[in-house]
Design a protein around this motif. Structure first.
Motif, PDB file in Angstrom:
ATOM      1  N   GLU A 188     -34.118  -2.386  66.067  1.00 46.66           N
ATOM      2  CA  GLU A 188     -33.612  -1.273  65.410  1.00 46.66           C
ATOM      3  C   GLU A 188     -34.161  -1.199  64.090  1.00 46.66           C
ATOM      4  OE1 GLU A 188     -31.872   1.449  66.689  1.00 46.66           O
ATOM      5  OE2 GLU A 188     -32.248   0.365  68.624  1.00 46.66           O
ATOM      6  N   PRO A 189     -34.911  -0.391  63.605  1.00 43.86           N
ATOM      7  CA  PRO A 189     -35.603  -0.317  62.284  1.00 43.86           C
ATOM      8  C   PRO A 189     -34.336  -0.285  61.108  1.00 43.86           C
ATOM      9  CG  PRO A 189     -36.605   1.378  63.588  1.00 43.86           C
ATOM     10  CD  PRO A 189     -35.434   0.899  64.367  1.00 43.86           C
ATOM     11  N   ALA A 190     -33.401   0.393  61.305  1.00 45.07           N
ATOM     12  CA  ALA A 190     -32.417   0.217  60.373  1.00 45.07           C
ATOM     13  C   ALA A 190     -31.716  -0.939  59.966  1.00 45.07           C
ATOM     14  CB  ALA A 190     -31.273   1.503  60.499  1.00 45.07           C
ATOM     15  N   PHE A 191     -31.179  -1.862  61.241  1.00 44.12           N
ATOM     16  CA  PHE A 191     -30.805  -2.936  61.007  1.00 44.12           C
ATOM     17  C   PHE A 191     -31.872  -3.995  60.645  1.00 44.12           C
ATOM     18  CE2 PHE A 191     -30.091  -7.167  62.833  1.00 44.12           C
ATOM     19  CZ  PHE A 191     -28.917  -7.328  62.509  1.00 44.12           C
ATOM     20  N   ARG A 192     -32.941  -3.851  61.000  1.00 45.92           N
ATOM     21  CA  ARG A 192     -34.050  -4.664  60.567  1.00 45.92           C
ATOM     22  C   ARG A 192     -34.201  -4.607  58.821  1.00 45.92           C
ATOM     23  NH1 ARG A 192     -37.910  -3.703  64.136  1.00 45.92           N
ATOM     24  NH2 ARG A 192     -38.802  -2.200  63.320  1.00 45.92           N
ATOM     25  N   GLN A 193     -34.041  -3.439  58.579  1.00 48.72           N
ATOM     26  CA  GLN A 193     -34.126  -3.068  56.995  1.00 48.72           C
ATOM     27  C   GLN A 193     -33.178  -3.821  56.259  1.00 48.72           C
ATOM     28  OE1 GLN A 193     -34.320   1.310  56.819  1.00 48.72           O
ATOM     29  NE2 GLN A 193     -36.611   1.279  57.053  1.00 48.72           N
ATOM     30  N   GLU A 194     -32.013  -3.660  56.769  1.00 54.77           N
ATOM     31  CA  GLU A 194     -30.671  -4.012  56.407  1.00 54.77           C
ATOM     32  C   GLU A 194     -30.398  -5.723  56.366  1.00 54.77           C
ATOM     33  OE1 GLU A 194     -27.828  -1.940  58.581  1.00 54.77           O
ATOM     34  OE2 GLU A 194     -28.130   0.013  57.121  1.00 54.77           O
ATOM     35  N   ALA A 195     -31.149  -6.240  57.414  1.00 52.48           N
ATOM     36  CA  ALA A 195     -31.196  -7.628  57.544  1.00 52.48           C
ATOM     37  C   ALA A 195     -32.317  -8.184  56.505  1.00 52.48           C
ATOM     38  CB  ALA A 195     -31.794  -8.037  58.880  1.00 52.48           C
ATOM     39  N   ILE A 196     -33.286  -7.464  56.156  1.00 54.86           N
ATOM     40  CA  ILE A 196     -34.259  -8.156  55.446  1.00 54.86           C
ATOM     41  C   ILE A 196     -33.768  -7.962  53.647  1.00 54.86           C
ATOM     42  CG2 ILE A 196     -36.540  -7.491  54.222  1.00 54.86           C
ATOM     43  CD1 ILE A 196     -37.440  -6.639  56.912  1.00 54.86           C
ATOM     44  N   ALA A 197     -32.781  -6.898  53.554  1.00 52.87           N
ATOM     45  CA  ALA A 197     -32.170  -6.950  52.321  1.00 52.87           C
ATOM     46  C   ALA A 197     -31.134  -7.912  52.237  1.00 52.87           C
ATOM     47  CB  ALA A 197     -31.638  -5.772  52.321  1.00 52.87           C
ATOM     48  N   ALA A 198     -30.560  -8.334  53.446  1.00 57.60           N
ATOM     49  CA  ALA A 198     -29.626  -9.406  53.242  1.00 57.60           C
ATOM     50  C   ALA A 198     -30.167 -10.825  52.895  1.00 57.60           C
ATOM     51  CB  ALA A 198     -29.018  -9.482  54.539  1.00 57.60           C
TER      52      ALA A 198
END
Length: 134
Positions: free
Chosen positions: A40-50
């Protein structure tokens, strides 16, 4: 993503396991959930930010409580996003037709993600301001 028939288990298989076997299988299901979330693109973005924010929390936090709050709110965003994705996936499985209850469930999941993001942003902004102004 469907599971190949040869790897499917009966619904009771997990309940029949005990001890380390149960933990090992539970870990496998959890890792499968993280892999599914990664698509999921949104989860991937949030995981990278994390990945960036978690080490920064160690630098930014002045004690273990502050560090724990900074890390905790980042992890909370990921947890809420995974739960929201689970809700959306279950609703989508039911069918593509529009239904007011399906929309309501998806909207509430989205609102939960928004609230977790606002909480995280507020905690981080307060910590940054405290660090820069002290």
């Amino acid at each position: 993503m469907s599971t190949p028939p040869e790897t499917r288990e009966s619904p009771q298989a997990q309940k029949q396991r005990h001890g380390l076997a149960r933990l090992r299988h539970a870990l496998g299901y959890s890792l499968a959930g993280l892999r599914a979330g990664w698509h999921e693109p949104a989860f991937r973005q949030e995981a990278i930010a994390a990945i960036v924010m978690l080490p920064a929390a160690v630098w930014l936090g002045r004690n273990w409580v502050e560090t724990g709050l900074l890390i905790g709110c980042v992890v909370l965003v990921l947890v809420v996003k995974l739960l929201n994705t689970g809700i959306e996936t279950a609703i989508d499985r039911i069918g593509p037709e529009w239904h007011s209850l399906s929309k309501r469930a998806k909207d509430m999941g989205s609102a939960a993600v928004l609230l977790s993001l606002l909480l995280c942003a507020g905690v981080w902004i307060a910590a940054l301001a405290h660090r820069l102004l002290a």
